[in-house]
Design an enzyme around this catalytic site. Structure first.
Site, PDB file in Angstrom:
ATOM      1  N   GLU A 185    -101.917  42.835  92.524  1.00  0.00           N
ATOM      2  CA  GLU A 185    -101.100  43.854  91.859  1.00  0.00           C
ATOM      3  C   GLU A 185     -99.606  43.519  91.767  1.00  0.00           C
ATOM      4  OE1 GLU A 185    -101.984  47.671  93.627  1.00  0.00           O
ATOM      5  OE2 GLU A 185    -104.008  47.681  92.824  1.00  0.00           O
TER       6      GLU A 185
ATOM      7  N   GLU B 154    -111.035  46.589  92.930  1.00  0.00           N
ATOM      8  CA  GLU B 154    -110.824  47.830  93.670  1.00  0.00           C
ATOM      9  C   GLU B 154    -111.159  49.002  92.776  1.00  0.00           C
ATOM     10  OE1 GLU B 154    -106.926  48.424  95.430  1.00  0.00           O
ATOM     11  OE2 GLU B 154    -106.815  46.309  96.018  1.00  0.00           O
TER      12      GLU B 154
END
Ligand code: FCB
Length: 451
Positions: free
Chosen positions: A174, A352
């Site tokens: 991320e 995720e």
């Protein structure tokens, strides 16, 4: 809990060799922050500042996974998963972020990988899940170009030692969160608030990824390597021209800013215009490094984004999780179909997906029906994307365990497994039982486990 026929029917929509797993990250679960030669990361330091973490906690102990990994992998095994996504703590294996390696730190991951192997669980490692060695921050952190080279050295060493035991390696988790929450809003470590600096950091994260990828491939040409992005479709709140323009630029900053350089070798022109003097310094050679072929893209999906230039009226009974994030499974299908339409997309792993809810332990049971509904709906949305032609290879639930949820400390529980922090007792929530039963339906529907 959903019934068996429904599970069997849903899982049949996935290819037989599809990878099912759960995910965690080092700082959020390991604890043992001052053991075995580990040095501070930027998160250790950030947690010590007052007012940064909602419950004034830290990852010092977390789930004590450093000592309890055998038990945690047993839990993982009972879930019937194929794979485990975990991260390696850079300051545990190279305390200063440069120079000497810490053998005690590498020994921990060596034991962890052996323990996964014994249980037939495939290991998907992430190299950077936000725990930069603190000493690198004192020389500028990700704002310093030099950090990219240090990251590549660390990536090469991990590949050299462990490459033959990893199913995949992801460089950065991320980069949007690291750049923007860490350096523009300051909500996350290192807590800086400077947009120009944040955008330079975003470029250095991508460059660090590119250098690491080159280093990984030099060591282990066949080890599948990629990067993990947090992505969401961005919908305009209304069809006003202002909201439409905002949705376009928010999407540019979240999605195109990362995928355009990775897959096309250039930053999006409209976002560069929008940034003006805040745009990063980036050479054509940097962009060539960033745009090396990827074996996969990891996508983390939790919710959609809504772009509003005028604060929207509150919607009563909005279906949101404990994070305040809207439950919007159709966004996952939309996102993946759009990525396939707009990009020469490598295989995708959903690295995720999950939800925080206010879980209550009653006796030995946590009835988290809302999480089961969230997960089942997102698995269905993923099957829809696969039906639409997206090459998705795996799905990982965030998270195996309740854990240290960054600025929210221990106040948000994302686990399939409940952690009673005072005793470190682990209790399978109903969602864990659902996932176990869902994956068990594979055997019954004729699909084999990969391991
Ligand atoms: C993601 C992070 C992960 C976890 C989830 C809830 O942004 O990668 O560590 O905190 O959100």
């Amino acid at each position: 809990m959903s019934d068996l026929p429904a599970s069997a029917e849903l899982i049949r929509r996935f290819p037989g060799d599809f990878t099912w797993g759960v995910a965690t990250s080092a700082y959020q679960i390991e604890g043992a922050a001052h053991e075995g030669g580990r040095a501070d990361s930027i998160w250790d330091e950030f947690c010590r500042r007052s007012g940064t973490i909602l419950d004034a906690s830290s990852g010092d102990v977390a789930c004590d996974h450093y000592h309890r990994y055998e038990q945690d992998l047993d839990l993982l095994r009972t879930l019937n998963v194929d794979a485990y996504r975990f991260s390696i703590s850079w300051p545990r294996v190279q305390p200063d972020g440069s120079g000497a390696w810490n053998e005690t730190g590498f020994d921990f991951y060596d034991r962890l990988l052996d323990a996964m192997h014994r249980r037939g669980i495939a290991a998907h490692a992430t190299l950077y899940h936000w725990d930069l060695p603190l000493s690198l921050q004192s020389t500028g952190g990700w704002h310093a170009r030099e950090t990219c080279a240090r990251f590549a050295d660390y990536a090469a060493e991990v590949a050299r030692r462990f490459g033959d035991r990893l199913a995949s390696v992801a460089t950065i988790n991320e980069p949007w969160v690291v750049a923007i929450l860490g350096h523009e809003s300051g909500r996350f470590a290192p807590g800086l608030r400077d947009r120009k600096l944040a955008m330079q950091v975003s470029h250095h994260l991508l460059l660090g990824h590119g250098l690491a990828l080159r280093a990984l491939r030099a060591e282990r040409p066949r080890l599948p390597a990629g990067i993990v992005l947090n992505l969401s479709p961005i919908h305009p709140a209304t069809d006003s021209a202002d909201d439409l323009a905002k949705a376009r630029i928010d999407d540019g900053l979240l999605t195109r800013w990362y995928l355009d350089p990775l897959l096309f070798g250039r930053y999006p022109a409209d976002v560069l215009d929008h940034l003006g003097a805040d745009a990063p310094l980036a050479s054509p050679e940097d962009l060539r490094l960033i745009a090396q072929p990827l074996d996969f893209i990891g996508v983390n999906y939790y919710t959609r984004g809504v772009a509003a230039t005028v604060p929207p009226a509150p919607v009563p009974d909005r279906n949101v999780t404990e994070m305040g994030w809207e439950v919007f499974p159709a966004g996952l299908t939309e996102l993946l179909l759009r990525l396939r339409a707009d990009y020469p997309l490598p295989p995708v792993y959903v690295m995720e997906n999950g939800a925080a809810y206010r879980d209550v332990l009653v006796g030995d049971r946590v009835e988290d029906a809302a999480r089961v509904a969230y997960l089942a709906a997102h698995v269905r949305a993923l099957a829809d994307a696969i039906d639409g032609g997206v090459d998705v290879r795996g799905y990982f639930i965030w998270s195996l365990l309740d854990n240290f949820e960054w600025a929210d400390g221990y106040t948000k529980r994302f686990g399939l497994v409940y952690v009673d922090y005072p005793t470190q007792r682990r209790i399978l929530k109903d969602s864990a039982l659902w996932y176990r039963q869902f994956l068990a339906a594979r055997a019954r529907s004729g699909q084999a486990r990969a391991s």
